[in-house]
Scaffold this active site. Structure first.
Site, PDB file in Angstrom:
ATOM      1  N   GLY A  73      13.921  -8.966  -2.048  1.00  0.00           N
ATOM      2  CA  GLY A  73      12.653  -8.241  -2.047  1.00  0.00           C
ATOM      3  C   GLY A  73      12.617  -7.074  -1.074  1.00  0.00           C
ATOM      4  O   GLY A  73      11.559  -6.521  -0.805  1.00  0.00           O
ATOM      5  N   GLU A 123      13.001 -18.944   0.140  1.00  0.00           N
ATOM      6  CA  GLU A 123      11.549 -19.023   0.385  1.00  0.00           C
ATOM      7  C   GLU A 123      11.100 -20.473   0.509  1.00  0.00           C
ATOM      8  O   GLU A 123      10.192 -20.776   1.284  1.00  0.00           O
ATOM      9  CB  GLU A 123      10.793 -18.284  -0.747  1.00  0.00           C
ATOM     10  CG  GLU A 123      10.994 -16.775  -0.631  1.00  0.00           C
ATOM     11  CD  GLU A 123      10.960 -16.017  -1.952  1.00  0.00           C
ATOM     12  OE1 GLU A 123      10.509 -16.571  -2.968  1.00  0.00           O
ATOM     13  OE2 GLU A 123      11.420 -14.856  -1.962  1.00  0.00           O
ATOM     14  N   ASN A 175      13.601 -15.148 -11.793  1.00  0.00           N
ATOM     15  CA  ASN A 175      12.724 -15.990 -10.970  1.00  0.00           C
ATOM     16  C   ASN A 175      11.412 -15.237 -10.779  1.00  0.00           C
ATOM     17  O   ASN A 175      11.346 -14.292 -10.003  1.00  0.00           O
ATOM     18  CB  ASN A 175      13.415 -16.261  -9.629  1.00  0.00           C
ATOM     19  CG  ASN A 175      12.538 -17.030  -8.665  1.00  0.00           C
ATOM     20  OD1 ASN A 175      11.454 -17.491  -9.031  1.00  0.00           O
ATOM     21  ND2 ASN A 175      12.997 -17.173  -7.423  1.00  0.00           N
ATOM     22  N   LYS A 202       8.786 -16.221  -9.403  1.00  0.00           N
ATOM     23  CA  LYS A 202       8.084 -16.613  -8.164  1.00  0.00           C
ATOM     24  C   LYS A 202       6.606 -16.885  -8.487  1.00  0.00           C
ATOM     25  O   LYS A 202       6.298 -17.316  -9.593  1.00  0.00           O
ATOM     26  CB  LYS A 202       8.297 -15.566  -7.066  1.00  0.00           C
ATOM     27  CG  LYS A 202       9.805 -15.261  -6.884  1.00  0.00           C
ATOM     28  CD  LYS A 202      10.130 -14.502  -5.649  1.00  0.00           C
ATOM     29  CE  LYS A 202      11.642 -14.270  -5.574  1.00  0.00           C
ATOM     30  NZ  LYS A 202      12.057 -13.581  -4.372  1.00  0.00           N
ATOM     31  N   HIS A 222      15.972 -22.244  -2.804  1.00  0.00           N
ATOM     32  CA  HIS A 222      15.651 -20.829  -2.597  1.00  0.00           C
ATOM     33  C   HIS A 222      15.248 -20.629  -1.141  1.00  0.00           C
ATOM     34  O   HIS A 222      14.569 -21.475  -0.550  1.00  0.00           O
ATOM     35  CB  HIS A 222      14.521 -20.400  -3.539  1.00  0.00           C
ATOM     36  CG  HIS A 222      14.391 -18.914  -3.605  1.00  0.00           C
ATOM     37  ND1 HIS A 222      13.786 -18.182  -2.601  1.00  0.00           N
ATOM     38  CD2 HIS A 222      14.826 -18.020  -4.522  1.00  0.00           C
ATOM     39  CE1 HIS A 222      13.853 -16.896  -2.916  1.00  0.00           C
ATOM     40  NE2 HIS A 222      14.472 -16.772  -4.072  1.00  0.00           N
ATOM     41  N   GLU A 275      22.234 -15.665  -2.485  1.00  0.00           N
ATOM     42  CA  GLU A 275      21.133 -14.733  -2.247  1.00  0.00           C
ATOM     43  C   GLU A 275      21.043 -14.443  -0.751  1.00  0.00           C
ATOM     44  O   GLU A 275      20.435 -15.224  -0.005  1.00  0.00           O
ATOM     45  CB  GLU A 275      19.807 -15.340  -2.720  1.00  0.00           C
ATOM     46  CG  GLU A 275      19.768 -15.657  -4.204  1.00  0.00           C
ATOM     47  CD  GLU A 275      18.342 -15.602  -4.763  1.00  0.00           C
ATOM     48  OE1 GLU A 275      18.154 -14.901  -5.748  1.00  0.00           O
ATOM     49  OE2 GLU A 275      17.447 -16.227  -4.184  1.00  0.00           O
ATOM     50  N   SER A 282      17.492  -7.974  -4.690  1.00  0.00           N
ATOM     51  CA  SER A 282      17.283  -6.575  -5.078  1.00  0.00           C
ATOM     52  C   SER A 282      18.239  -6.105  -6.171  1.00  0.00           C
ATOM     53  O   SER A 282      18.688  -4.954  -6.163  1.00  0.00           O
ATOM     54  CB  SER A 282      17.348  -5.660  -3.848  1.00  0.00           C
ATOM     55  OG  SER A 282      16.329  -6.025  -2.928  1.00  0.00           O
TER      56      SER A 282
HETATM   57  P1  13P Z   1      14.434  -9.786  -5.607  1.00  0.00           P
HETATM   58  O1  13P Z   1      15.261  -9.513  -6.857  1.00  0.00           O
HETATM   59  O2  13P Z   1      12.996  -9.425  -5.778  1.00  0.00           O
HETATM   60  O3  13P Z   1      15.084  -9.223  -4.392  1.00  0.00           O
HETATM   61  O4  13P Z   1      14.442 -11.389  -5.439  1.00  0.00           O
HETATM   62  C1  13P Z   1      15.625 -12.081  -5.524  1.00  0.00           C
HETATM   63  C2  13P Z   1      15.292 -13.524  -5.550  1.00  0.00           C
HETATM   64  O5  13P Z   1      14.799 -14.076  -4.588  1.00  0.00           O
HETATM   65  C3  13P Z   1      15.567 -14.258  -6.798  1.00  0.00           C
HETATM   66  O6  13P Z   1      15.468 -15.631  -6.619  1.00  0.00           O
END
Ligand code: 13P
Length: 254
Positions: free
Chosen positions: A175, A99, A9, A11, A97, A169, A214
């Protein structure tokens, strides 16, 4: 045997030029991906078509969008429908997601509408669930995840559900550099599978459940070795072809 999937992803990162370079680097390292592992890249909307052209007729990697509209085509300025995505062609779309839930107010009802439209448009949804830190600390993580599953996936009929990929997740691991332990991941993945089995029986045995948060080359092998972990949804580490391919290579070869 369940599908093994490693999805990146991206983003809201990379220019089109940078994204094409990243895709080219991934394509030139595909021999590092063990047989039977499906790779998926999820770049921003603007990058989908040029990257689809680079991928060409290859089966791997698949292409995913990071979102789609909760309406069909029409007068909805700024939105992108699932049928447009399918015409790129994309095969997958990430929905739910954290976010999107947190910053764009996406509720379970909106996500159910999106999933139905994604499926109608011919896309496979990668549906994300997960709890924030305060819920885990108060031991409410199973409750949160079960309500996300109940209000969205459990509303599908079995023929729709069989196309879904789930991603667990934990929001506190996204992150932050703080990964769930392999034990925490396995515990939640097993819970998700058992919960889905209550609605869909045997079908839940073949649902791919990915871990995200992560995930990196140094911890992927241990997480992917867990019985109910079928791969990963990778954020930051998917922006470096070398790391992304190393994560995909963490699956023990069959
Ligand atoms: P990170 O791997 O940067 O923690 O993000 C995970 C994520 O949100 C994948 O959709």
């Amino acid at each position: 045997m369940r599908e093994k999937i490693v999805a990146g992803n991206w983003k809201m990162n990379t220019s089109i030029q940078e994204g094409k370079h990243l895709a080219e680097d991934i394509l030139s390292g595909l021999d590092r991906v063990p047989e039977g592992v499906t790779l998926i890249v999820a770049p921003p909307f603007t990058h989908l078509f040029p990257i689809a052209c680079l991928i060409g007729a290859r089966k791997n990697p698949g292409l995913a969008a990071q979102n789609c509209a909760d309406r069909n085509n029409g007068a909805f300025t700024g939105e992108v429908s699932s049928s447009m995505l399918a015409s790129v062609p994309c095969q997958y779309v990430i929905l739910g997601h954290s976010e999107r839930r947190q910053y764009y107010g996406e509720t379970n009802q909106i996500l159910l509408d999106k999933i139905k439209l994604a499926l109608d448009g011919g896309l496979r949804p990668i549906f994300c669930v997960g709890e924030v830190l305060s819920k885990r600390e108060s031991n409410l993580h199973f409750q949160i995840v079960s309500s996300q599953l109940r209000e969205v996936l459990c509303q599908l009929d079995p023929d729709e559900f069989r196309k879904v990929i789930v991603a667990y997740e934990p929001v506190w691991a996204i992150g932050t550099g703080k990964t769930a332990t392999s034990g925490q991941a396995q515990e939640m993945h097993a819970f998700i599978r058992a919960f889905l089995a209550e609605s869909f029986g045997e079908l839940a045995e073949s649902t791919p459940i990915l871990y995200g948060g992560s995930c990196k080359p140094s911890n992927a092998a241990e997480i992917f070795a867990q019985r109910d972990v079928d791969g990963g949804l990778i954020g930051g580490a998917s922006l470096k072809a070398d790391d992304f391919l190393a994560i995909a290579g963490s699956f023990a070869r069959p």
